[in-house]
Design a protein around this motif. Structure first.
Motif, mmCIF file in Angstrom:
data_model
loop_
_atom_site.group_PDB
_atom_site.id
_atom_site.type_symbol
_atom_site.label_atom_id
_atom_site.label_comp_id
_atom_site.label_asym_id
_atom_site.label_seq_id
_atom_site.Cartn_x
_atom_site.Cartn_y
_atom_site.Cartn_z
ATOM 1 N N ARG A 172 0.813 -1.215 0.000
ATOM 2 C CA ARG A 172 0.000 0.000 0.000
ATOM 3 C C ARG A 172 0.849 1.269 0.000
ATOM 4 N N LEU A 173 1.954 1.252 0.729
ATOM 5 C CA LEU A 173 2.771 2.463 0.848
ATOM 6 C C LEU A 173 3.781 2.605 -0.283
ATOM 7 N N VAL B 120 9.743 2.763 -0.892
ATOM 8 C CA VAL B 120 10.483 3.830 -0.213
ATOM 9 C C VAL B 120 9.745 4.287 1.043
ATOM 10 N N LYS B 121 8.473 4.564 0.899
ATOM 11 C CA LYS B 121 7.702 5.038 2.053
ATOM 12 C C LYS B 121 7.589 3.962 3.128
ATOM 13 N N PHE B 122 7.528 2.706 2.705
ATOM 14 C CA PHE B 122 7.451 1.646 3.708
ATOM 15 C C PHE B 122 8.725 1.595 4.536
ATOM 16 N N MET C 59 1.770 -3.543 12.288
ATOM 17 C CA MET C 59 0.483 -4.118 12.690
ATOM 18 C C MET C 59 -0.568 -3.039 12.917
ATOM 19 N N GLY C 60 -0.147 -1.891 13.464
ATOM 20 C CA GLY C 60 -1.078 -0.786 13.657
ATOM 21 C C GLY C 60 -1.625 -0.262 12.339
ATOM 22 N N ALA C 61 -0.754 -0.204 11.314
ATOM 23 C CA ALA C 61 -1.218 0.222 9.995
ATOM 24 C C ALA C 61 -2.108 -0.848 9.356
ATOM 25 N N TYR C 62 -1.729 -2.094 9.540
ATOM 26 C CA TYR C 62 -2.475 -3.203 8.936
ATOM 27 C C TYR C 62 -3.907 -3.253 9.445
ATOM 28 N N ILE C 63 -4.086 -3.086 10.749
ATOM 29 C CA ILE C 63 -5.437 -3.211 11.307
ATOM 30 C C ILE C 63 -6.351 -2.101 10.793
ATOM 31 N N LEU C 64 -5.779 -0.944 10.467
ATOM 32 C CA LEU C 64 -6.584 0.141 9.898
ATOM 33 C C LEU C 64 -6.974 -0.154 8.452
ATOM 34 N N ARG C 65 -5.997 -0.625 7.681
ATOM 35 C CA ARG C 65 -6.216 -0.783 6.245
ATOM 36 C C ARG C 65 -6.928 -2.084 5.892
ATOM 37 N N PHE C 66 -6.686 -3.143 6.678
ATOM 38 C CA PHE C 66 -7.247 -4.455 6.344
ATOM 39 C C PHE C 66 -7.928 -5.086 7.563
ATOM 40 N N PRO C 67 -8.894 -4.422 8.161
ATOM 41 C CA PRO C 67 -9.483 -4.956 9.395
ATOM 42 C C PRO C 67 -10.201 -6.283 9.205
ATOM 43 N N GLN C 68 -10.714 -6.537 8.002
ATOM 44 C CA GLN C 68 -11.482 -7.760 7.765
ATOM 45 C C GLN C 68 -10.641 -8.879 7.146
ATOM 46 N N ALA C 69 -9.367 -8.623 6.885
ATOM 47 C CA ALA C 69 -8.504 -9.674 6.334
ATOM 48 C C ALA C 69 -8.463 -10.850 7.300
ATOM 49 N N GLN C 70 -8.462 -12.053 6.758
ATOM 50 C CA GLN C 70 -8.477 -13.247 7.585
ATOM 51 C C GLN C 70 -7.042 -13.703 7.898
ATOM 52 N N VAL C 71 -6.772 -13.893 9.176
ATOM 53 C CA VAL C 71 -5.461 -14.357 9.623
ATOM 54 C C VAL C 71 -5.603 -15.812 10.037
ATOM 55 N N VAL C 72 -4.909 -16.699 9.333
ATOM 56 C CA VAL C 72 -4.936 -18.124 9.680
ATOM 57 C C VAL C 72 -4.078 -18.292 10.933
ATOM 58 N N THR C 73 -4.708 -18.734 12.009
ATOM 59 C CA THR C 73 -4.101 -18.690 13.328
ATOM 60 C C THR C 73 -4.075 -20.067 13.971
ATOM 61 N N LEU C 74 -2.936 -20.415 14.553
ATOM 62 C CA LEU C 74 -2.787 -21.670 15.293
ATOM 63 C C LEU C 74 -3.117 -21.412 16.756
ATOM 64 N N ILE C 75 -4.097 -22.144 17.275
ATOM 65 C CA ILE C 75 -4.544 -21.948 18.655
ATOM 66 C C ILE C 75 -4.500 -23.285 19.389
ATOM 67 N N LEU D 39 1.031 7.058 11.504
ATOM 68 C CA LEU D 39 1.927 7.335 10.385
ATOM 69 C C LEU D 39 1.456 6.695 9.085
ATOM 70 N N GLY D 40 0.836 5.518 9.179
ATOM 71 C CA GLY D 40 0.398 4.838 7.959
ATOM 72 C C GLY D 40 -0.485 5.701 7.076
ATOM 73 N N PRO D 41 -1.591 6.224 7.604
ATOM 74 C CA PRO D 41 -2.437 7.095 6.780
ATOM 75 C C PRO D 41 -1.715 8.356 6.304
ATOM 76 N N LEU D 42 -0.834 8.909 7.137
ATOM 77 C CA LEU D 42 -0.109 10.111 6.731
ATOM 78 C C LEU D 42 0.815 9.853 5.541
ATOM 79 N N LEU D 43 1.312 8.639 5.424
ATOM 80 C CA LEU D 43 2.229 8.295 4.337
ATOM 81 C C LEU D 43 1.523 7.693 3.134
ATOM 82 N N GLY D 44 0.195 7.595 3.190
ATOM 83 C CA GLY D 44 -0.545 7.171 2.008
ATOM 84 C C GLY D 44 -1.127 5.781 2.067
ATOM 85 N N LEU D 45 -1.426 5.289 3.252
ATOM 86 C CA LEU D 45 -1.969 3.944 3.398
ATOM 87 C C LEU D 45 -3.277 3.762 2.642
ATOM 88 N N PHE D 46 -4.060 4.833 2.492
ATOM 89 C CA PHE D 46 -5.373 4.737 1.844
ATOM 90 C C PHE D 46 -5.396 5.402 0.469
#
Length: 235
Positions: A102-103, A106-108, A145-161, A221-228
């Protein structure tokens, strides 16, 4: 909960994410060639030591080979053991590529290093007289992770529990997986302020303020650098 992967495709090759992972691994391979005394000296030189950083900010020399403020960057590539680096690189592998997508490359890179610096400063603020070295990529990755949760809140994370003696995999929405992680880090951060506990950097444990702070800084910082921003404005 251990993340295994996310169901979130990318449109680029995340060279910066791969490069950061490779550099962390190379530094760790160098670390394991050192004797315990050499490793201690290595950490004293290149990890953040809050009390020395405080002295540096006040213009007091501390006798280290590099200015102490440089350790805000160098410390991001040091790790205290195999599980430390394995966990960090797993989280960066899973969540970093989408944020870089998304970024842009360079920005990343700017985003990642900035989150790491700000996370280390958050930990320093609450332990400015500590002589315990603070190190690791966790603060920078928390920013990812803070940027990810804003941009992709519904993305599915395959998790071992683990459930008793068995291990199961579940698909968990990113906002639940990462949200739970942040709440946990924030809780331990505040607990370490006034309650005698075995968590927190002052007891030789985890720098929770760096985790919680990095997550918040990444979300800012994510949105400020162009996350959206639209795809055609990335570089």
């Amino acid at each position: 909960m251990v993340p295994l992967r996310d169901d979130n495709p990318i449109s680029i090759t995340p060279y910066v994410t791969y490069g950061i992972i490779a550099l962390n691994i190379l530094v760790f391979l160098y670390q394991i060639t050192l004797t315990p005394q050499q490793l201690d000296a290595f950490f004293e030189s290149f990890a953040v030591i809050p009390k020395e950083l405080t002295a540096n900010f006040n213009g007091i020399p501390v006798g280290q080979p590099i200015p102490e403020w440089w350790t805000l960057i160098t410390s991001q590539f040091l790790h205290g053991g195999f599980l430390h680096i394995a966990g960090n690189m797993l989280f960066l592998w899973i969540f970093g590529n989408n944020v870089e997508d998304r970024l842009g490359h360079v920005k990343f890179l700017i985003f990642y290093l900035s989150c790491g610096v700000l996370a280390a400063l958050a930990q320093w603020y609450f332990s400015y007289n500590s002589m315990i070295p603070s190190l690791g990529a966790s603060g920078a990755i928390a920013g990812v992770m803070g940027a990810y949760i804003l941009r992709f809140p519904q993305a599915q994370v395959v998790t071992l529990i683990p459930l008793g003696l068995l291990f199961w995999t579940f698909r968990v929405p990113a906002f639940l997986f990462l949200g739970f992680w942040f709440v946990q880090q924030a809780f331990y951060s505040f607990a370490s302020l006034s309650v005698p506990t075995n968590v927190g950097m002052e007891n030789g444990g985890i720098a929770y303020w760096a985790h919680a702070g990095g997550f918040v800084f990444g979300a800012v910082l994510g949105p400020l650098l162009g996350l959206f921003r639209p795809d055609n404005t990335r570089f």
